[in-house]
Write a protein that holds these residues in place. Structure first.
Motif, PDB file in Angstrom:
ATOM      1  N   ALA A   1       0.824  -1.204   0.000  1.00  0.00           N
ATOM      2  CA  ALA A   1       0.000   0.000   0.000  1.00  0.00           C
ATOM      3  C   ALA A   1       0.861   1.258   0.000  1.00  0.00           C
ATOM      4  CB  ALA A   1      -0.932  -0.003   1.218  1.00  0.00           C
ATOM      5  N   TRP A   2       1.955   1.213   0.764  1.00  0.00           N
ATOM      6  CA  TRP A   2       2.842   2.372   0.811  1.00  0.00           C
ATOM      7  C   TRP A   2       3.511   2.591  -0.548  1.00  0.00           C
ATOM      8  CZ3 TRP A   2       3.377   6.106   4.383  1.00  0.00           C
ATOM      9  CH2 TRP A   2       4.430   6.994   4.229  1.00  0.00           C
ATOM     10  N   ASP A   3       3.974   1.527  -1.174  1.00  0.00           N
ATOM     11  CA  ASP A   3       4.613   1.644  -2.487  1.00  0.00           C
ATOM     12  C   ASP A   3       3.646   2.212  -3.518  1.00  0.00           C
ATOM     13  OD1 ASP A   3       6.922   0.639  -1.432  1.00  0.00           O
ATOM     14  OD2 ASP A   3       6.607  -1.406  -2.154  1.00  0.00           O
ATOM     15  N   THR A   4       2.378   1.760  -3.449  1.00  0.00           N
ATOM     16  CA  THR A   4       1.367   2.292  -4.359  1.00  0.00           C
ATOM     17  C   THR A   4       1.164   3.776  -4.125  1.00  0.00           C
ATOM     18  OG1 THR A   4       0.231   0.154  -4.467  1.00  0.00           O
ATOM     19  CG2 THR A   4      -1.041   2.116  -5.084  1.00  0.00           C
ATOM     20  N   ALA A   5       1.105   4.184  -2.851  1.00  0.00           N
ATOM     21  CA  ALA A   5       0.926   5.597  -2.529  1.00  0.00           C
ATOM     22  C   ALA A   5       2.115   6.423  -3.014  1.00  0.00           C
ATOM     23  CB  ALA A   5       0.735   5.778  -1.025  1.00  0.00           C
ATOM     24  N   VAL A   6       3.314   5.863  -2.914  1.00  0.00           N
ATOM     25  CA  VAL A   6       4.505   6.580  -3.384  1.00  0.00           C
ATOM     26  C   VAL A   6       4.443   6.796  -4.892  1.00  0.00           C
ATOM     27  CG1 VAL A   6       7.004   6.381  -3.720  1.00  0.00           C
ATOM     28  CG2 VAL A   6       6.004   5.812  -1.509  1.00  0.00           C
ATOM     29  N   ARG A   7       4.061   5.739  -5.636  1.00  0.00           N
ATOM     30  CA  ARG A   7       3.947   5.879  -7.092  1.00  0.00           C
ATOM     31  C   ARG A   7       2.881   6.910  -7.457  1.00  0.00           C
ATOM     32  NH1 ARG A   7       4.357   0.227  -6.819  1.00  0.00           N
ATOM     33  NH2 ARG A   7       2.104   0.013  -7.150  1.00  0.00           N
ATOM     34  N   GLN A   8       1.780   6.898  -6.731  1.00  0.00           N
ATOM     35  CA  GLN A   8       0.724   7.869  -7.008  1.00  0.00           C
ATOM     36  C   GLN A   8       1.191   9.287  -6.694  1.00  0.00           C
ATOM     37  OE1 GLN A   8      -2.429   6.315  -4.570  1.00  0.00           O
ATOM     38  NE2 GLN A   8      -3.231   4.987  -6.189  1.00  0.00           N
TER      39      GLN A   8
ATOM     40  N   VAL B   1       3.053  11.179  -9.364  1.00  0.00           N
ATOM     41  CA  VAL B   1       2.226  11.740 -10.435  1.00  0.00           C
ATOM     42  C   VAL B   1       1.310  12.836  -9.891  1.00  0.00           C
ATOM     43  CG1 VAL B   1       0.449  11.214 -12.158  1.00  0.00           C
ATOM     44  CG2 VAL B   1       2.300   9.573 -11.723  1.00  0.00           C
ATOM     45  N   ILE B   2       0.675  12.575  -8.757  1.00  0.00           N
ATOM     46  CA  ILE B   2      -0.315  13.494  -8.200  1.00  0.00           C
ATOM     47  C   ILE B   2       0.342  14.758  -7.645  1.00  0.00           C
ATOM     48  CG2 ILE B   2      -2.075  13.784  -6.414  1.00  0.00           C
ATOM     49  CD1 ILE B   2      -2.923  12.014  -8.760  1.00  0.00           C
ATOM     50  N   GLY B   3       1.513  14.630  -6.998  1.00  0.00           N
ATOM     51  CA  GLY B   3       2.178  15.783  -6.398  1.00  0.00           C
ATOM     52  C   GLY B   3       2.435  16.902  -7.391  1.00  0.00           C
ATOM     53  N   PRO B   4       3.162  16.629  -8.489  1.00  0.00           N
ATOM     54  CA  PRO B   4       3.386  17.696  -9.484  1.00  0.00           C
ATOM     55  C   PRO B   4       2.091  18.210 -10.108  1.00  0.00           C
ATOM     56  CG  PRO B   4       4.924  15.873  -9.804  1.00  0.00           C
ATOM     57  CD  PRO B   4       3.916  15.409  -8.806  1.00  0.00           C
TER      58      PRO B   4
ATOM     59  N   ASP C   1      -6.646  12.445 -17.615  1.00  0.00           N
ATOM     60  CA  ASP C   1      -6.636  11.175 -18.345  1.00  0.00           C
ATOM     61  C   ASP C   1      -5.215  10.622 -18.475  1.00  0.00           C
ATOM     62  OD1 ASP C   1      -9.355  11.158 -18.634  1.00  0.00           O
ATOM     63  OD2 ASP C   1      -9.339  12.107 -20.616  1.00  0.00           O
ATOM     64  N   GLU C   2      -4.262  11.507 -18.701  1.00  0.00           N
ATOM     65  CA  GLU C   2      -2.865  11.062 -18.806  1.00  0.00           C
ATOM     66  C   GLU C   2      -2.381  10.483 -17.485  1.00  0.00           C
ATOM     67  OE1 GLU C   2       1.574  12.888 -19.884  1.00  0.00           O
ATOM     68  OE2 GLU C   2      -0.221  14.135 -20.057  1.00  0.00           O
ATOM     69  N   ALA C   3      -2.720  11.147 -16.380  1.00  0.00           N
ATOM     70  CA  ALA C   3      -2.342  10.635 -15.059  1.00  0.00           C
ATOM     71  C   ALA C   3      -3.029   9.309 -14.771  1.00  0.00           C
ATOM     72  CB  ALA C   3      -2.702  11.663 -13.984  1.00  0.00           C
ATOM     73  N   ALA C   4      -4.304   9.206 -15.179  1.00  0.00           N
ATOM     74  CA  ALA C   4      -5.041   7.959 -14.960  1.00  0.00           C
ATOM     75  C   ALA C   4      -4.393   6.806 -15.710  1.00  0.00           C
ATOM     76  CB  ALA C   4      -6.492   8.141 -15.404  1.00  0.00           C
TER      77      ALA C   4
ATOM     78  N   LEU D   1      -6.197  13.941  -6.047  1.00  0.00           N
ATOM     79  CA  LEU D   1      -5.835  15.356  -6.035  1.00  0.00           C
ATOM     80  C   LEU D   1      -6.485  16.077  -4.856  1.00  0.00           C
ATOM     81  CD1 LEU D   1      -6.035  16.303  -9.823  1.00  0.00           C
ATOM     82  CD2 LEU D   1      -4.024  16.550  -8.356  1.00  0.00           C
ATOM     83  N   GLY D   2      -7.761  15.747  -4.610  1.00  0.00           N
ATOM     84  CA  GLY D   2      -8.455  16.370  -3.486  1.00  0.00           C
ATOM     85  C   GLY D   2      -7.814  16.013  -2.162  1.00  0.00           C
ATOM     86  N   ARG D   3      -7.417  14.752  -1.996  1.00  0.00           N
ATOM     87  CA  ARG D   3      -6.759  14.345  -0.752  1.00  0.00           C
ATOM     88  C   ARG D   3      -5.436  15.079  -0.563  1.00  0.00           C
ATOM     89  NH1 ARG D   3      -6.964   7.755  -0.615  1.00  0.00           N
ATOM     90  NH2 ARG D   3      -9.227   7.442  -0.750  1.00  0.00           N
TER      91      ARG D   3
END
Length: 550
Positions: free
Chosen positions: A18-25, A28-31, A44-47, A61-63
């Motif tokens: 779960a942590w690794d998944t959050a890191v990968r997200q 992308v989400i941070g920038p 769509d590109e991020a998805a 993004l909201g989180r």
């Protein structure tokens, strides 16, 4: 072990997957979250990158935007929705962002009421739910203040909000942002025993942006790592008087406290799990410089550059490059030990704090004192307890005989209550200081407290992780298919004897011996070391006399 339970410590128990998944997200989400608006094409590109739906991208993004913007915000079960969450259907979100671009971010400077009326009109025309005025206000509050002011009032109006090079708005709060970085020190140091050269150490320094005060400083013989960062942070958050007394430095350095944001570059040691989770637990936001924009970390870089320029006056300096060094014999003139170099740096920093800073118009010490009186920084009483949260993370299952980490067994009676139900508890989170692996810290099943656990065989000597790794490699070279603990420590002892015998002959051997003596945080001698002397008998270490403004 820890006497300061932290509400966020539970993130350490998040499953690795779960942590690794959050890191990968987060990558992308941070920038993406830094942009004023995120259109459907970008979503769509991020998805596609994350293999999730467009709607899930906007949820993430909201989180991220609703909280501090850290990896733990993206863990499963963490939701920013519900009352006050401001979550909108993606079609409505797209309309809001488009109207903000077309109507709000213009020189006509329309009011919020006018913008909300236009959003209402467009939503009703498409049969969509109309967002509240409060929701629109929250979207406006998320806009970049520099970009928004420039769009509505012009670049001159935005000038006070930006610094040279298009940097973010100025930081004004004490410890609101602390910049940290490393560098090799431009000085050759000598070992304590033979006073012979052992090479250049590494400096990790931290500076408070608002006051320009140096808040943390660590000098080691090890290359920059997550542990170096943790040591510098531990130095930052704790009272420095005991450290100054151990060094024998008569100086005032009252600057300490827990940063709200740690601002760093994109080096690997700043993206380690240990640092990320440690910052999460202590409520320290971890911010990274935008790629290709080095001036975003210019304050700490000027600090380090000035410190190195001043170090060029010390005996044994390497200068900045070989051309500048010329025929100067850095090894032959080196006289300072690691401890003496630290004392010189401490005196230099204290001197700098008392000088008028050109950019502030005041002394950094004076600015710190005023801001600290208005809002006292949060300090940490137990340096060890704080440092544990930034040590490398290891995960192991518990057996009847304790934990085994790379052929070394650890056990304590404190583990007994967990042994009987170890199968239900699964893998434990362990922390180990690479400078001294004679003990580990085990995160209790409650997810809030640490228990210190020593070697199972207490007679074993403290060793460093580097000695351990070298001994295992040597045993493998000798054809040992399996490595047991007895053979491991026997090899460490043999290698130490070889180093001891050669310590007067080779630089590497002297450095290995010195790094071992500097590594383990053992009790300090009652009498501090005498001031360093150069070969003419005069004091070699002195405070900065003239210093560039950091």
């Amino acid at each position: 072990m820890t006497d300061e339970p932290v509400a966020e410590r539970g993130v350490l128990t998040a499953p690795a997957q779960a942590w690794d998944t959050a890191v990968r997200q987060a990558e992308v989400i941070g920038p993406l979250a830094e942009k004023d608006t995120v259109g459907l094409a970008e979503a769509d590109e991020a998805a596609a990158k994350l293999q999730i739906s467009r709607r899930q991208v906007y949820v993430l993004l909201g989180r991220w935007r609703a909280d501090e913007g850290v990896v733990s915000d993206l863990l499963p079960g963490r939701s920013s929705g519900g009352r006050g969450g401001g979550r909108l259907p993606e079609e409505v979100e797209a309309i809001v962002q488009k109207v903000l671009r077309e109507r709000y971010l213009t020189r006509q400077r329309r009011t919020v009421a006018a913008v909300h009326r236009e959003i209402t009109r467009r939503c009703r025309a498409r049969g969509l739910r109309v967002p509240s005025r409060g929701t629109v206000l929250r979207r406006i509050a998320r806009l970049d203040p520099v970009s928004a002011t420039t769009a509505r009032d012009g670049s001159e109006a935005a000038r006070p909000l930006r610094s040279a090079g298009g940097a973010p708005p100025a930081v004004t709060g004490l410890l609101e942002q602390v910049q940290i970085d490393h560098t090799p020190v431009d000085v050759i140091v000598v070992d304590e025993r033979h006073r012979l050269p052992i090479g250049r150490p590494y400096l990790t320094a931290a500076i408070d942006v608002a006051s320009r005060c140096v808040v943390g400083l660590v000098v080691t013989l090890e290359s920059p790592s997550a542990t170096s960062v943790g040591l510098c942070l531990a130095h930052t958050v704790t009272d420095k008087r005991p450290w100054l007394e151990r060094l024998g430095a008569e100086a005032a350095w009252p600057m300490s406290g827990k940063p709200r944001e740690l601002y760093v570059d994109n080096a690997s040691e700043f993206k380690s799990e240990a640092l990320r989770r440690g910052c999460d637990q202590h409520g320290i936001k971890l911010g990274y410089r935008p790629p290709g924009r080095p001036h975003f970390g210019g304050i700490v870089e000027r600090l380090i550059g000035t410190m190195m320029q001043s170090a060029h006056e010390l005996p044994g300096t390497t200068f900045s490059n070989t051309a500048e060094r010329g025929a100067y014999d850095s090894d032959g003139t080196a006289v300072l030990t690691l401890a003496e170099l630290q004392r010189w740096l401490a005196l230099a920093v204290a001197s700098y704090h008392g000088q008028v800073h050109e950019g502030l118009g005041r002394t950094p010490a004076g600015v710190w004192a005023d801001k600290a009186a208005a809002a006292p920084p949060v300090t940490v009483t137990s340096e060890t307890a704080f440092l544990v949260d930034f040590l490398p993370v290891i995960r192991r299952t518990l057996s009847r005989s304790g934990f085994v980490i790379e052929h070394v067994q650890y056990y304590s009676d404190a583990l007994k209550p967990w042994i009987a139900r170890r199968e239900r508890l699964g893998r434990f989170v362990l922390r180990r200081d690479p400078r001294d692996i004679s003990r580990i810290w085990v995160l209790a099943p409650d997810g809030f407290t640490y228990v210190e656990v020593p070697y199972r065989t207490l007679s074993r000597p403290p060793i460093t992780a580097w000695e351990h790794k070298a001994a295992v490699a040597r045993l493998r070279e000798l054809g040992r298919a399996e490595v047991d603990e007895n053979a491991l420590f026997a090899m460490v002892e043999r290698m130490r004897q070889i180093t001891e015998a050669a310590s007067g002959a080779t630089r590497k051997a002297r450095r290995d011996r010195q790094r071992r003596s500097e590594a383990a945080p053992r009790p300090q001698p009652a009498n501090p070391p005498s001031p360093p002397r150069d070969r003419a008998g005069e004091a070699a270490a002195r405070p900065f006399e003239v210093i560039e403004q950091w």
